[in-house]
Each structure stands twice: as structure tokens, then as C-alpha cells.
Design an enzyme around this catalytic site. Structure first.
Site, PDB file in Angstrom:
ATOM      1  N   HIS A 301       0.851  -1.195   0.000  1.00  0.00           N
ATOM      2  CA  HIS A 301       0.000   0.000   0.000  1.00  0.00           C
ATOM      3  C   HIS A 301       0.879   1.234   0.000  1.00  0.00           C
ATOM      4  O   HIS A 301       1.941   1.242   0.625  1.00  0.00           O
ATOM      5  CB  HIS A 301      -0.913   0.013   1.238  1.00  0.00           C
ATOM      6  N   ASP A 358      -7.945  -5.502   0.227  1.00  0.00           N
ATOM      7  CA  ASP A 358      -8.456  -6.399  -0.815  1.00  0.00           C
ATOM      8  C   ASP A 358      -8.060  -7.858  -0.608  1.00  0.00           C
ATOM      9  O   ASP A 358      -8.550  -8.731  -1.315  1.00  0.00           O
ATOM     10  CB  ASP A 358      -7.942  -5.941  -2.195  1.00  0.00           C
TER      11      ASP A 358
HETATM   12  N1  CMC Z   1       4.103  -7.738  -4.797  1.00  0.00           N
HETATM   13  C1  CMC Z   1       5.433  -7.665  -4.994  1.00  0.00           C
HETATM   14  N2  CMC Z   1       6.166  -6.539  -4.847  1.00  0.00           N
HETATM   15  C2  CMC Z   1       5.518  -5.439  -4.518  1.00  0.00           C
HETATM   16  C3  CMC Z   1       4.119  -5.413  -4.302  1.00  0.00           C
HETATM   17  C4  CMC Z   1       3.404  -6.627  -4.453  1.00  0.00           C
HETATM   18  N3  CMC Z   1       2.080  -6.655  -4.271  1.00  0.00           N
HETATM   19  N4  CMC Z   1       3.727  -4.153  -3.975  1.00  0.00           N
HETATM   20  C5  CMC Z   1       4.837  -3.410  -3.992  1.00  0.00           C
HETATM   21  N5  CMC Z   1       5.925  -4.171  -4.307  1.00  0.00           N
HETATM   22  C6  CMC Z   1       7.339  -3.733  -4.378  1.00  0.00           C
HETATM   23  C7  CMC Z   1       7.611  -2.922  -5.642  1.00  0.00           C
HETATM   24  O1  CMC Z   1       8.024  -3.754  -6.691  1.00  0.00           O
HETATM   25  C8  CMC Z   1       8.670  -1.972  -5.161  1.00  0.00           C
HETATM   26  O2  CMC Z   1       9.878  -2.698  -5.096  1.00  0.00           O
HETATM   27  P1  CMC Z   1      11.294  -1.945  -5.370  1.00  0.00           P
HETATM   28  O3  CMC Z   1      11.442  -0.929  -4.273  1.00  0.00           O
HETATM   29  O4  CMC Z   1      12.323  -3.034  -5.335  1.00  0.00           O
HETATM   30  O5  CMC Z   1      11.166  -1.316  -6.731  1.00  0.00           O
HETATM   31  C9  CMC Z   1       8.269  -1.664  -3.712  1.00  0.00           C
HETATM   32  O6  CMC Z   1       7.533  -2.828  -3.275  1.00  0.00           O
HETATM   33  C10 CMC Z   1       7.386  -0.417  -3.583  1.00  0.00           C
HETATM   34  O7  CMC Z   1       6.244  -0.596  -4.400  1.00  0.00           O
HETATM   35  P2  CMC Z   1       5.629   0.525  -5.318  1.00  0.00           P
HETATM   36  O8  CMC Z   1       4.974  -0.126  -6.494  1.00  0.00           O
HETATM   37  O9  CMC Z   1       6.635   1.603  -5.585  1.00  0.00           O
HETATM   38  O10 CMC Z   1       4.543   1.100  -4.322  1.00  0.00           O
HETATM   39  P3  CMC Z   1       3.339   2.042  -4.691  1.00  0.00           P
HETATM   40  O11 CMC Z   1       3.030   2.810  -3.467  1.00  0.00           O
HETATM   41  O12 CMC Z   1       3.621   2.835  -5.931  1.00  0.00           O
HETATM   42  O13 CMC Z   1       2.157   1.012  -5.058  1.00  0.00           O
HETATM   43  C11 CMC Z   1       0.428  -0.582  -4.761  1.00  0.00           C
HETATM   44  C12 CMC Z   1       1.217   0.579  -4.132  1.00  0.00           C
HETATM   45  C13 CMC Z   1      -0.744  -0.897  -3.844  1.00  0.00           C
HETATM   46  C14 CMC Z   1      -0.093  -0.163  -6.143  1.00  0.00           C
HETATM   47  C15 CMC Z   1       1.357  -1.822  -4.881  1.00  0.00           C
HETATM   48  O14 CMC Z   1       1.773  -2.234  -3.605  1.00  0.00           O
HETATM   49  C16 CMC Z   1       0.698  -2.989  -5.625  1.00  0.00           C
HETATM   50  O15 CMC Z   1       0.766  -3.047  -6.838  1.00  0.00           O
HETATM   51  N6  CMC Z   1       0.027  -3.915  -4.867  1.00  0.00           N
HETATM   52  C17 CMC Z   1      -0.734  -4.983  -5.532  1.00  0.00           C
HETATM   53  C18 CMC Z   1      -2.085  -4.463  -5.982  1.00  0.00           C
HETATM   54  C19 CMC Z   1      -3.025  -4.222  -4.813  1.00  0.00           C
HETATM   55  O16 CMC Z   1      -3.180  -5.049  -3.936  1.00  0.00           O
HETATM   56  N7  CMC Z   1      -3.719  -3.070  -4.853  1.00  0.00           N
HETATM   57  C20 CMC Z   1      -4.717  -2.717  -3.842  1.00  0.00           C
HETATM   58  C21 CMC Z   1      -4.278  -1.581  -2.988  1.00  0.00           C
HETATM   59  S1  CMC Z   1      -5.328  -1.383  -1.504  1.00  0.00           S
HETATM   60  C22 CMC Z   1      -6.881  -0.924  -2.128  1.00  0.00           C
HETATM   61  C23 CMC Z   1      -6.847   0.473  -2.630  1.00  0.00           C
HETATM   62  O17 CMC Z   1      -7.036   1.377  -1.830  1.00  0.00           O
HETATM   63  O18 CMC Z   1      -6.663   0.666  -3.833  1.00  0.00           O
END
Ligand code: CMC
Length: 424
Positions: A301, A358
Site C-alpha cells: 500500500h 483487498d
Molecule cells: N508484490 C510484490 N512486490 C511489490 C508489491 C506486491 N504486491 N507491492 C509493492 N511491491 C514492491 C515494488 O516492486 C517496489 O519494489 P522496489 O522498491 O524493489 O522497486 C516496492 O515494493 C514499492 O512498491 P511501489 O509499487 O513503488 O509502491 P506504490 O506505493 O507505488 O504502489 C500498490 C502501491 C498498492 C499499487 C502496490 O503495492 C501494488 O501493486 N500492490 C498490488 C495491488 C493491490 O493489492 N492493490 C490494492 C491496494 S489497496 C486498495 C486500494 O485502496 O486501492
């Protein structure tokens, strides 16, 4: 501490600080470009506040979520979705009379215009219900144009009341069953369940276990400050676009698998893992591999870096609801084991990736009999009062300007146009 200093080259700029009621601090950058000619660049808005808002407070480091000051744990346990909707939109909990009036209006306005039923015939039966929901909500603007303040309050009611009917009708259409009309003697959640699961030929009684579970799920999704869909609603609304149009845009933003669409993907992923029969560590390893686009859905998140309080409530609720309904879902066991493997893995620990809202919600929806492609619609129904509250807050604030970010241009510098005949 009342100001911040930013140096650009030789010049210093003093910028005022804005402090929130929970002591969050922001640098007021509104005049910065006019003074310096320089912009702040923050794709994804990780360090950027888009507004000041009195609706929801999140402390992601400590796993705190409060609507209008009320802790999510208290509200999820004790409130009804109707009263939470009122509180989010109007700022305070309703008294008894206000709640009765609000709930009764939510029931009375549940019917959709008979003509709108024809729209469903135009969509393929296989249409994703999120596409149907956004189109139908957008089309409400054609029936209920905004006129004055009264019209706005009534339109809030109409939107909340009709969205559940629109969603249930989309489901009925997808399975080829006749629409079931809303009933005035049922609660918001009871009405939705009845429209989803009743059939004309048989009596249907709303199961109080399902009704309570749905009430809790909707409350947990009701608001989450400036997330992707809410920011979309505010951005669209900042051009003074119609409320229904702004909400339809929010629904589209929510649909994406990185946002609300993750609840559908979580179940699809758990089923995929189950079908494969392979070791869970393999999927955790794939999620860590930067050359593989596999991610653990329902994990991570932007704001929560310790735990998501909604996920904590849902994990507990998941066990309770499944046991009350007598459902034994093998996906729940896989989810729990997957969580354990991930939370003991250095990659997830160091990045502070925890299950989000989720991760467990889909397992409850499944146990309730809600089909997987309707999960994000359920999220949207829950999030509507939050979107409305933000839209309303923004429109009441006369100092709001149209949302219009800037950019750093990276394309070609100026060059001469060459007529096609001379281009070779
Ligand atoms: N599985 C594997 N690696 C992950 C995941 C995951 N679910 N989420 C984040 N990471 C890694 C990402 O690859 C990055 O690694 P590095 O620093 O080595 O590049 C690090 O963790 C930070 O992630 P980010 O993508 O920069 O984080 P963000 O804040 O931009 O994205 C997110 C947040 C929720 C989109 C992401 O965690 C994700 O894609 N999660 C899976 C989808 C999901 O469950 N979404 C629902 C969110 S909660 C409901 C809502 O409010 O939308």
C-alpha cells in the site's frame, strides 16, 4: 516552525508551512512557481498533497484510519452504512431523526427510471459490471441535472440509493434473470442482497449474517482520503463537471487492478495458485523477481507501512462469517499460508508490504455468493459516500481552483516543419 526554505541556484525562497489537526506538515507550494519559475516534480504524488480535507485521517506508519475523527474499528463494529454515509458527507453523526429521514430517503429513491432498464439490453450479457456501473451512473446525469442546493442534496440521495439497484440489475442481466425491484421494508444492505439473490418464483429472506457482513464491508471501504479514484473524482469535479459524471470517472479509476480491481485479482490469483498445486514459496519468489510481472495481489500500500487496519478487521471477520455460514473455503487456507510466507520473507519485510483491504474481502464476498467479477462493484458501492463527501467538500470551498498539474517536457526542442514532398 512556520516556514520552509528552498534554494534554487543562488536564490532562497521562503514558503509557508500548513499544519493539519493531527500535526501533519506540508509546504505550501501554491506561489512557488510564480516566484521561482520552477515546479515541484512528483509523479505518482508520493510527496504531494492535493488539498486540505476534513474527512478522513490516515497515519500509515501506525495503521490508523479515522472517518471524521471516529476510529474505523469502532465504526465497523457499531455503525450502519447509512449513518456512516451521512457522517462522511455532512461531517457529524446523524441524530435519530436525521438518520431515520436519511435512511428512508435512501430507500424511497432506490428505483431507477424505467427507461434506464433499456440500457441494459444494449450491453452484452458478458459485460464487466464495472463498465456497466460507470455508464449507468454517468447516465443518471441525463435524468437528474444539477440545479440548486436542494437538487444537490437530493442528487446525493439518488446516487447512493440507485447505485445499488444499478449494480444488482447488472448482475441479474449477466445471468439472464429478471430484475428484482427494491423493497421499501428492507435496509440498504438487505435491499441490495434481495435484488441480487431473490427470484420471482420463490420467497427470499435476507440472511442477517450476510446483511451484517455486507454492512461491515461497505463501511470499511467508505473512504480512504486522496486515493486514485477519490483524486479522480476531485480532479473531474474541479472543472465543475456534474456530480454523476465525476462519480462515473471515479468508478473507472477504481476498476484498475492496482486499486479496487485488486479484490477480483486476489481471488483469481489464489485460484491460480490452488490449480497449480505448487509450493507457495514459488509464487512469493515470482513476486520478488523484477523480470516477472507477477505481483502478490492484495499486498502493499502507498500509505500503510505497518499494517492496514481494514485488512486486520477483515481477516477476523472472514473467519467469523465463514464459520457462521458454514462455509469451508480452501482459498482462505491458501491466503493465510501465503500471508505467512510473505510476511517472513526479507523482500516483503524490508519493503513493508502487508496484506491490504483487498486481500481478505474477496473470500467473504465469495462465501456470500457474490461472483468474482462483482467484487470491485462492491468496493464502488462502499466508496460512493467517500467520493460524494470529497466532491461536496471541494465544491463548497469557494477557493478551490481547477486541478491542472504541470509537467517537465522531455520531447524534441523546437524544429522546422518540413513539407511532406521534401521529407524523402
Ligand atoms: N508484490 C510484490 N512486490 C511489490 C508489491 C506486491 N504486491 N507491492 C509493492 N511491491 C514492491 C515494488 O516492486 C517496489 O519494489 P522496489 O522498491 O524493489 O522497486 C516496492 O515494493 C514499492 O512498491 P511501489 O509499487 O513503488 O509502491 P506504490 O506505493 O507505488 O504502489 C500498490 C502501491 C498498492 C499499487 C502496490 O503495492 C501494488 O501493486 N500492490 C498490488 C495491488 C493491490 O493489492 N492493490 C490494492 C491496494 S489497496 C486498495 C486500494 O485502496 O486501492
Amino acid at each position: 516552525m512556520t516556514s520552509a526554505k528552498i534554494s534554487v541556484g543562488e536564490k532562497d525562497y521562503e514558503l509557508p508551512l500548513v499544519v493539519g489537526s493531527e500535526n501533519e506538515v506540508g509546504i505550501d507550494m501554491t506561489k512557488f512557481r510564480a516566484q521561482s519559475g520552477v515546479i515541484s516534480l512528483d509523479p505518482g504524488f508520493g510527496s504531494t498533497g492535493s488539498c486540505q480535507s476534513a474527512i478522513t485521517f490516515i497515519n500509515g506508519e501506525e495503521g490508523v484510519l479515522r472517518y471524521r475523527g471516529y476510529p474505523i474499528e469502532d465504526i465497523a463494529e457499531n455503525a450502519s452504512f447509512a449513518e456512516v454515509s451521512y457522517m462522511l458527507i455532512y461531517g457529524n453523526l446523524p441524530n435519530k431523526t436525521q438518520l431515520e429521514e436519511f435512511s428512508s430517503k435512501l430507500t424511497q429513491h432506490s428505483l431507477i427510471h424505467e427507461d434506464m432498464k433499456k440500457f441494459y439490453e444494449g450491453f452484452p450479457a458478458s459485460a464487466h459490471p464495472m463498465a456497466v456501473l460507470s455508464s449507468m451512473v454517468g447516465s443518471l446525469a441525463t435524468y437528474y441535472p444539477e440545479k440548486d442546493e436542494d437538487g444537490f442534496d437530493l442528487n446525493i440521495i439518488r446516487l447512493l440509493a440507485k447505485a445499488k439497484t444499478i449494480a444488482a440489475f447488472a448482475y441479474k442481466r449477466s445471468i439472464g434473470q429478471p430484475f428484482i425491484y427494491p423493497q421499501n421494508n428492507l435496509s440498504y444492505c438487505g435491499n441490495f442482497l434481495n435484488m441480487m439473490f431473490a427470484v420471482p418464483s420463490e420467497p427470499y429472506t435476507v440472511d442477517p449474517v450476510l446483511e451484517a457482513a455486507l454492512n461491515k464491508l461497505l463501511i470499511l471501504h467508505a473512504d480512504h482520503e486522496q486515493n486514485c479514484s477519490t483524486s479522480t473524482v476531485r480532479l473531474v469535479g474541479s472543472s465543475h463537471a456534474n456530480m454523476f459524471a465525476s462519480m462515473a470517472a471515479g468508478i473507472c479509476a477504481l476498476w484498475g487492478p492496482l486499486h479496487g480491481g485488486a479484490n477480483q485479482k486476489v481471488i483469481e490469483q489464489l485460484k491460480y495458485i490452488q490449480r497449480s498445486g505448487e509450493d507457495l514459496q514459488k509464487f512469493v519468489d515470482r513476486a520478488k523477481d523484477k523480470n516477472d510481472d507477477f505481483r502478490l495481489m492484495g499486498f502493499g500500500h502507498r500509505v500503510y507501512k505497518n499494517f492496514d487496519p481494514r485488512a486486520r478487521i477483515l481477516k477476523k471477520s472472514c473467519d467469523q462469517v465463514l464459520s457462521k455460514l458454514g462455509v469451508d473455503d480452501p482459498l482462505l487456507d491458501i491466503a493465510k499460508k501465503l500471508e505467512e510466507v510473505a510476511l517472513n520473507d526479507e523482500y516483503f519485510v524490508s519493503r513493508r508490504l502487508y496484506p491490504n483491504v483487498d486481500f481478505y474481502s474477496g473470500i467473504i464476498y465469495r462465501a456470500m455468493g457474490i461472483p468474482t467479477n462483482m467484487f470491485t462493484v462492491m468496493f464502488a458501492l462502499g466508496r460512493l459516500p467517500g467520493w460524494i463527501a470529497h466532491w461536496y467538500e471541494m465544491r463548497q470551498d469557494t477557493s478551490t481552483r481547477i486541478g491542472r498539474p504541470r509537467q517537465i517536457y522531455t520531447g524534441p526542442a523546437a524544429r522546422d516543419f518540413v513539407p511532406v514532398a521534401k521529407r524523402g
